[in-house]
Design a protein around this motif. Structure first.
Motif, PDB file in Angstrom:
ATOM      1  N   ASP A  27       0.732  -1.186  -0.049  1.00  0.00           N
ATOM      2  CA  ASP A  27      -0.234  -0.203   0.150  1.00  0.00           C
ATOM      3  C   ASP A  27       0.919   1.503   0.294  1.00  0.00           C
ATOM      4  O   ASP A  27       0.020   2.402  -0.627  1.00  0.00           O
ATOM      5  CB  ASP A  27      -1.105   0.365   1.246  1.00  0.00           C
ATOM      6  CG  ASP A  27      -2.087  -1.340   1.265  1.00  0.00           C
ATOM      7  OD1 ASP A  27      -2.359  -1.522   0.249  1.00  0.00           O
ATOM      8  OD2 ASP A  27      -2.318  -1.598   1.951  1.00  0.00           O
ATOM      9  N   GLU A  58     -13.522   2.019  -2.733  1.00  0.00           N
ATOM     10  CA  GLU A  58     -12.576   0.807  -1.732  1.00  0.00           C
ATOM     11  C   GLU A  58     -11.957  -0.376  -2.827  1.00  0.00           C
ATOM     12  O   GLU A  58     -10.907  -0.491  -2.603  1.00  0.00           O
ATOM     13  CB  GLU A  58     -13.244   0.217  -0.489  1.00  0.00           C
ATOM     14  CG  GLU A  58     -12.100  -0.527  -0.125  1.00  0.00           C
ATOM     15  CD  GLU A  58     -13.676  -0.934   1.174  1.00  0.00           C
ATOM     16  OE1 GLU A  58     -12.779  -1.796   2.341  1.00  0.00           O
ATOM     17  OE2 GLU A  58     -14.378  -1.510   0.764  1.00  0.00           O
ATOM     18  N   GLU A  62      -7.668  -0.576  -3.715  1.00  0.00           N
ATOM     19  CA  GLU A  62      -7.382  -1.621  -2.633  1.00  0.00           C
ATOM     20  C   GLU A  62      -6.428  -2.329  -3.281  1.00  0.00           C
ATOM     21  O   GLU A  62      -5.191  -3.270  -3.530  1.00  0.00           O
ATOM     22  CB  GLU A  62      -8.188  -2.918  -2.173  1.00  0.00           C
ATOM     23  CG  GLU A  62      -8.658  -2.688  -1.052  1.00  0.00           C
ATOM     24  CD  GLU A  62      -9.813  -3.052  -0.011  1.00  0.00           C
ATOM     25  OE1 GLU A  62      -9.813  -4.548  -0.717  1.00  0.00           O
ATOM     26  OE2 GLU A  62      -9.984  -3.264   1.167  1.00  0.00           O
ATOM     27  N   LYS A 142      -7.100  -9.614   1.392  1.00  0.00           N
ATOM     28  CA  LYS A 142      -7.526  -9.086   2.329  1.00  0.00           C
ATOM     29  C   LYS A 142      -8.351  -8.751   3.490  1.00  0.00           C
ATOM     30  O   LYS A 142      -9.494  -9.329   3.267  1.00  0.00           O
ATOM     31  CB  LYS A 142      -7.305  -7.076   2.550  1.00  0.00           C
ATOM     32  CG  LYS A 142      -7.805  -6.608   3.182  1.00  0.00           C
ATOM     33  CD  LYS A 142      -7.583  -4.966   3.041  1.00  0.00           C
ATOM     34  CE  LYS A 142      -6.542  -4.469   2.716  1.00  0.00           C
ATOM     35  NZ  LYS A 142      -6.045  -2.731   1.953  1.00  0.00           N
ATOM     36  N   SER A 583      -3.336  -7.779   5.286  1.00  0.00           N
ATOM     37  CA  SER A 583      -3.041  -8.269   3.835  1.00  0.00           C
ATOM     38  C   SER A 583      -1.978  -8.820   3.732  1.00  0.00           C
ATOM     39  O   SER A 583      -1.099  -9.166   4.091  1.00  0.00           O
ATOM     40  CB  SER A 583      -2.351  -6.982   2.700  1.00  0.00           C
ATOM     41  OG  SER A 583      -3.875  -5.551   3.563  1.00  0.00           O
TER      42      SER A 583
END
Length: 584
Positions: A27, A58, A62, A142, A583
């Motif tokens: 991320d 979202e 992601e 995740k 994650s």
């Protein structure tokens, strides 16, 4: 008994997928995506958003959309681009090759720097010639676990996503509201999706959204109402998209999408009562909802036909709609015409956007929705909550960082006239200092000679440094009396941890003068409490990230306290909750 067995079997099956060996998505530093979502959704401000809109974006935050590898159908299905922008991207990739940066995307026809920067958190520029993403692996997942206590009781939530080699993915969302028992589960959502490589684009089993045209024919899920920005005049259809949300506003069933050249075909079969039955809220009936859409996308536009019907009920209802959109060098025209065959009612809308220069444009829209028109599964542009009993016209002017919109609507059956005005402006100075102003006015005539008016104003000051930030807001609203709100927020963030603290004071004696204000919450959660009464609040949010190679665990802690004066005669509220996001 059958419902409980089916539900817990689904939970076990999806959680079992977590046993595979995966590598985490990197991320990097946490990004503030809320301002990007506000711009792309045409919301105007954070308070106009909702949980369903956050869940939609979202998905691409992601797993950023690979702009250089995605087909035109996937670019359109993302809901991030208009048909004209997709055509420009395809033409550029064919002539010049891959797109490597936001600056390169901003130079394309139909884009600008502010729009490209808003899209940045949701895009990946991975290329066959340049590994922009740092060698990300094919599979990733995740899992998020959340629990908390408030004065209303305990609450729990779980969300899980898993993608395997970009060919298939699955997701699950479970949640209980404060005060609900742990079993049975309050809300359930999930899907299993297969991505094809030939004519079959995707096959979805479970929860999905179906959004076509301008929302008048068929549009599931939440959509913003009112005109708060240039992007709010026109819907961005995404077709069939899987959903991992407990909002309950999407479809549940089987859906598929196919493509042949520039032709795209979408079909689905849903049972509206299946999800309420799964959650134990209503019995399962035999009503089915088949739907179909066929669209053709060209270099400068798109045309589509959509139809659905309810089968199994006493009255067989449904709609058929035709929509179009044509774009050329930022100039866009769009419209949709829908026919409700149960009540034999016809509704429609048409609009356009014309450029006046760099970051300057004028937009307009006209619509007509008869009172007999059934609004279920429809969410087009309207001044009210539903496209029903309304004739109206609206316009907007965007000039650099300023936006002005005016909207007039007439409701013949209710004999009601509504006029709305909205202005927003922002100015930036060096060293991260910014100032924002928003003004709103809503005038409503309920009957001849009887009217009400609500005006509002907001001033925002923000400073953002390399690690520290602060903000201050002063907001006022007047309908019956004056409602006032002010808050100060301080924050710190870096690549590993973050912490935010906010304190607010408000005085709102009348419900008509209530003020909504967005508060920071966990990822995937949207929190917009209403300020009504006299009192103050304190809230804080902190996070810390642990890393093991590409795997990571991020822990969030949030607390809040709201107290009212004795004159308000309202009980105080308190909450404390924690979330863990793993994650892998």
């Amino acid at each position: 008994m059958c419902r409980k067995v089916f539900m817990w079997a689904s939970v076990f099956f999806i959680l079992l997928g977590g046993g595979f060996s995966l590598l985490a998505q990197d991320d990097g530093e946490e990004k503030n995506i809320l301002s990007s979502i506000v711009m792309l959704a045409g919301a105007g401000e954070e308070e106009s958003l909702c949980q369903e809109v956050l869940d939609r974006f979202e998905r691409w935050y992601e797993r950023p959309l690979a702009i250089n590898f995605s087909s035109s159908q996937k670019l359109l299905a993302s809901g991030l681009f208009s048909p004209y922008q997709v055509a420009v991207i395809e033409d550029y990739r064919h002539r010049e090759g891959d797109i490597f940066s936001i600056m390169e995307l901003a130079c394309l026809d139909g884009f600008n720097l502010s729009l490209a920067q808003a899209l940045e958190p949701f895009l990946s520029f991975a290329s066959g010639g340049l590994d922009v993403d740092g060698g990300r692996k094919f599979s990733e997942g995740k899992m998020s676990l959340q629990g908390g206590w408030s004065t209303k009781g305990w609450s729990e939530a779980l969300k899980f996503r898993y993608v395997h080699r970009k060919r298939w993915e699955m997701g699950l969302a479970l949640s209980n509201r404060p005060g609900q028992p742990l079993y049975p589960i309050g809300s359930v959502g999930g899907h299993w999706t297969w991505h094809g490589r030939s004519h079959l684009n995707q096959l979805v089993l479970g929860d999905f959204n179906a959004r076509f045209g301008q929302g008048l024919g068929l549009w599931s899920g939440f959509s913003l109402h009112g005109l708060r920005g240039s992007s709010s005049f026109c819907r961005r259809p995404s077709g069939i998209t899987p959903s991992v949300s407990c909002s309950g506003s999407n479809f549940c069933g089987l859906a598929a999408e196919f493509s042949w050249g520039r032709w795209f075909f979408s079909s689905a079969l849903t049972c509206p009562s299946f999800r309420p039955w799964m959650e134990g809220k209503s019995p399962l009936d035999k009503t089915l909802l088949p739907l179909v859409n066929i669209s053709r996308y060209g270099r400068n536009g798109q045309i589509g036909l959509t139809a659905f019907s309810e089968l199994g009920g006493q009255d067989v209802g449904g709609r058929a709609a035709m929509d179009f959109r044509y774009s050329f060098r930022w100039c866009s025209w769009w419209g949709e015409l829908a026919f409700d065959w149960l009540n034999r009612s016809l509704g429609g809308l048409v609009g356009g956007t014309l450029p006046l220069g760099y970051k300057r444009s004028v937009s307009w829209i006209a619509r007509g929705y008869p009172a007999r028109f059934i609004t279920e599964y429809a969410s087009s542009v309207t001044s009210a909550s539903r496209p029903l009993d309304e004739w109206g016209i609206g316009g907007g002017l965007e000039w650099d960082s300023q936006m002005l919109t005016l909207d007039w609507a007439w409701h013949p059956v209710a004999q009601e006239q509504v006029v709305k005005a909205y202005y927003s402006g922002g100015w930036n100075w060096g060293r991260g200092i910014s100032l924002g102003v928003r003004l709103t006015d809503q005038w409503k005539e309920n009957a001849p000679g009887k009217y009400c008016n609500r005006v509002g104003g907001r001033l925002d000051w923000k400073w953002e440094g390399e690690r520290f930030l602060s903000s201050w807001r002063l907001e006022a609203a007047h309908s019956e009396e004056w409602g006032l709100l002010s808050y100060v927020e301080l924050g710190y963030r870096d690549a590993r941890c973050s912490a935010f603290l906010r304190t607010a004071l408000f005085r709102v004696d009348r419900w008509a003068d209530r003020i909504y204000v967005y508060e920071r919450d966990f990822p995937g959660s949207f929190n917009v409490p209403v300020c009504y009464g006299r009192g103050g609040s304190v809230s804080g949010l902190a996070s810390y990230r642990f890393r093991w190679g590409r795997e990571s665990l991020k822990v969030y802690l949030r607390g809040g306290l709201r107290l009212f004066s004795s004159k308000s005669e309202k009980p105080g509220r308190a909450e404390l909750k924690v979330q863990c996001v793993y994650s892998f």
